[in-house]
Design a protein around this motif. Sequence first.
Motif, PDB file in Angstrom:
ATOM      1  N   GLU A  32       0.827  -1.202   0.000  1.00  0.00           N
ATOM      2  CA  GLU A  32       0.000   0.000   0.000  1.00  0.00           C
ATOM      3  C   GLU A  32       0.869   1.264   0.000  1.00  0.00           C
ATOM      4  O   GLU A  32       0.587   2.250   0.685  1.00  0.00           O
ATOM      5  CB  GLU A  32      -0.979  -0.020   1.173  1.00  0.00           C
TER       6      GLU A  32
ATOM      7  N   GLU B 130      -1.915  -3.382   5.735  1.00  0.00           N
ATOM      8  CA  GLU B 130      -2.959  -4.229   5.155  1.00  0.00           C
ATOM      9  C   GLU B 130      -4.277  -3.494   5.301  1.00  0.00           C
ATOM     10  O   GLU B 130      -4.640  -3.091   6.418  1.00  0.00           O
ATOM     11  CB  GLU B 130      -3.050  -5.587   5.878  1.00  0.00           C
ATOM     12  N   HIS B 131      -4.975  -3.275   4.198  1.00  0.00           N
ATOM     13  CA  HIS B 131      -6.273  -2.596   4.243  1.00  0.00           C
ATOM     14  C   HIS B 131      -6.178  -1.269   4.986  1.00  0.00           C
ATOM     15  O   HIS B 131      -7.064  -0.905   5.771  1.00  0.00           O
ATOM     16  CB  HIS B 131      -7.334  -3.495   4.869  1.00  0.00           C
TER      17      HIS B 131
ATOM     18  N   TYR C  54      -3.019  -9.625  12.078  1.00  0.00           N
ATOM     19  CA  TYR C  54      -3.944  -9.513  10.952  1.00  0.00           C
ATOM     20  C   TYR C  54      -4.502 -10.887  10.640  1.00  0.00           C
ATOM     21  O   TYR C  54      -3.759 -11.859  10.505  1.00  0.00           O
ATOM     22  CB  TYR C  54      -3.211  -8.945   9.736  1.00  0.00           C
TER      23      TYR C  54
ATOM     24  N   ASN D 272      -9.104 -10.432   5.363  1.00  0.00           N
ATOM     25  CA  ASN D 272     -10.406  -9.800   5.097  1.00  0.00           C
ATOM     26  C   ASN D 272     -10.571  -8.434   5.760  1.00  0.00           C
ATOM     27  O   ASN D 272     -11.687  -8.020   6.089  1.00  0.00           O
ATOM     28  CB  ASN D 272     -11.559 -10.722   5.526  1.00  0.00           C
ATOM     29  N   GLY D 273      -9.463  -7.704   5.966  1.00  0.00           N
ATOM     30  CA  GLY D 273      -9.561  -6.395   6.594  1.00  0.00           C
ATOM     31  C   GLY D 273      -9.937  -6.455   8.056  1.00  0.00           C
ATOM     32  O   GLY D 273     -10.544  -5.511   8.583  1.00  0.00           O
TER      33      GLY D 273
ATOM     34  N   GLN E  31     -11.296  -2.474   9.965  1.00  0.00           N
ATOM     35  CA  GLN E  31     -10.306  -1.496   9.524  1.00  0.00           C
ATOM     36  C   GLN E  31     -10.672  -0.068   9.903  1.00  0.00           C
ATOM     37  O   GLN E  31      -9.852   0.839   9.738  1.00  0.00           O
ATOM     38  CB  GLN E  31     -10.090  -1.615   8.022  1.00  0.00           C
TER      39      GLN E  31
END
Length: 606
Positions: free
Chosen positions: A218, A253-254, A290, A293-294, A320
């Motif tokens: 990201e 992540e997300h 984590y 799937n967020g 998130q």
Amino acid sequence: MRKIVGGIIALFLMITVSLGAPAWSGAQAASSEDLYPFVQTDGAGNLTWGYLDETGNTVISPIYQSVEKFDEQGLAVVSIKGNSEYVYGLINRSGAYVVKPEYDSIRPYTKKLYLASQGENAVLLNSQGNIVHRFANSSIHEPAEGLAVFSQNDRYGYLDETGSIVVQPQYRYAEAFSEGIGVVTLTNGSYALIDSKGKLIRELPFTDEAISLGAYHEGLAAFYDKKSSLYGYIDKQGKVVIPAKYRYASSFEHGLASVNVDPEGYQEQLGLITPKGEYVVKPDYAVISYVNNGLWAVGKGDEAIDIPLHYTAKYALVNQQGQFLTDFIYDEIAPFEGQYASVQEGLHTYLIDQSGKKAANLPVLDGVGTIALQGELLEATIDNRLRYVKRDGTNVWQEKRDKELQPGLFVREKKVRPHPNYLAYYAVVEGLANKQVEQSINNRLTHEVSSAESFPVEVSEYDFNVASYQQNLLVIHNSGYIYPLGAAHGMPSSEYAHIDLKTGQFYQLKDLFKPGSGYEQKLNELILSQMRKDAEELGIFPDAAEQFTGIRADQDFYIENDALNIYFYPYDIGPYAAGFITFQIPFTDIQELIDQNGAFWKAFHE
């Protein structure tokens, strides 16, 4: 049970206690014709694996040391015992070898190719078992974004999904591709970014002497500053956007990353931040991981117990946006596989959905472990035993480690699990003609549970196997592992019960010898001789022979293979890594001392 005394106090962040864990991995969606791995024991501790259909019937006999699930090509990785180590091959659904078991390892490379290793060499195989590429002195990683890191002669490059070299091995190190970028270390130690063709995008103003740099996620990459021992983040231009100020920092992540601000670095103050360094979840938690799937599992420890907080953590599910979807009620939350995640709550295991609610119309299983959907079945590893159940909770197949000694005479498996941190499997005998003797034996074999006060601060697991059975002599091996939470490591335990099935007597070492024979002196001489001759092979302390004062009155031993085996616990005469150091003494070497008219000897020499 032998008492363990130790002063082990160093921090150990993660423990895996798994005396009977399955020798296969990788949950995935099952098709209607899929086959399911199952395990069988001979009762002596030897496990072999095969495959069942969804009705629980054996399709491929359990002849393998380990197995994997069948893939989309209809192939599965299996292993058998080689001359000295396990060797791996590929079978089809009929159990026929497509690749003979001759490799040190095999794993999927792509959906159509397999990566195998043999010594220092790596090969890529197709689904027909043919070698597509061979690389000498090489190791190959799994592809990411169509490219796989590989090393050859200590230089790193990239392969494509066909196994062709796209970027020649020329770098000191290379990270997996992410977001179309490969992070590489040039020969001068500088970090650089390359594209999927190997073209240099830019050289970064950092060297591997100053920092360690991971892959981009990201738009940001976590880095470790070697001078301050802290973590921060840089962008793709090489600009530090969040300075090194964390004891630990994960990939994003997300839109979120977990960071640890605990000054001691023991994962006691974790939170979730945005790419701007702003907290969405404040750094007040013992564990954050984590779970796909967020979603994140956030753990809060029990401050009333004087051990590091992550050992007593209860978990909640967080999204998130930083919203807590559940209370802190779970002992474990496994990563989501599809729409469900396995959770453990006390002595129960079940699936939850992405809202944190218990999955509708799926069972709650008693015991501690994990559950995964496999087509129409649930594959569950509960209390270190594998089982398959239908969606309504009906058992299809369940692992049991009973052993039939002879027709009608069994060693049965029993279990005690009063707390998530305590698990014991123990043996009982069933089918003796003399029920009074049977009851007497089972009274001795019944496992005594440790005091409840120890449950929150240590993990204890015990299991057993039938070590040998000769005539009237049954030898049960009881093994265990006791881990005081927060210690550098746990301590194993090992005890052998030598049981006369005719009389119910449990024999001690002295019962094997003539009264007044002085067997202790002879055994000490034989053990010392082996110590001096085989010191390096045994792994004993350098001064073990000089410090050896002789066997104890209650010395640990077992009878096996026409020999007396004397063994010592870790740290008795060797380091922890050496394990239980055993001296095998053939009966022929001590024949004159054995009481051949005694009950112990006659129990297996009638």
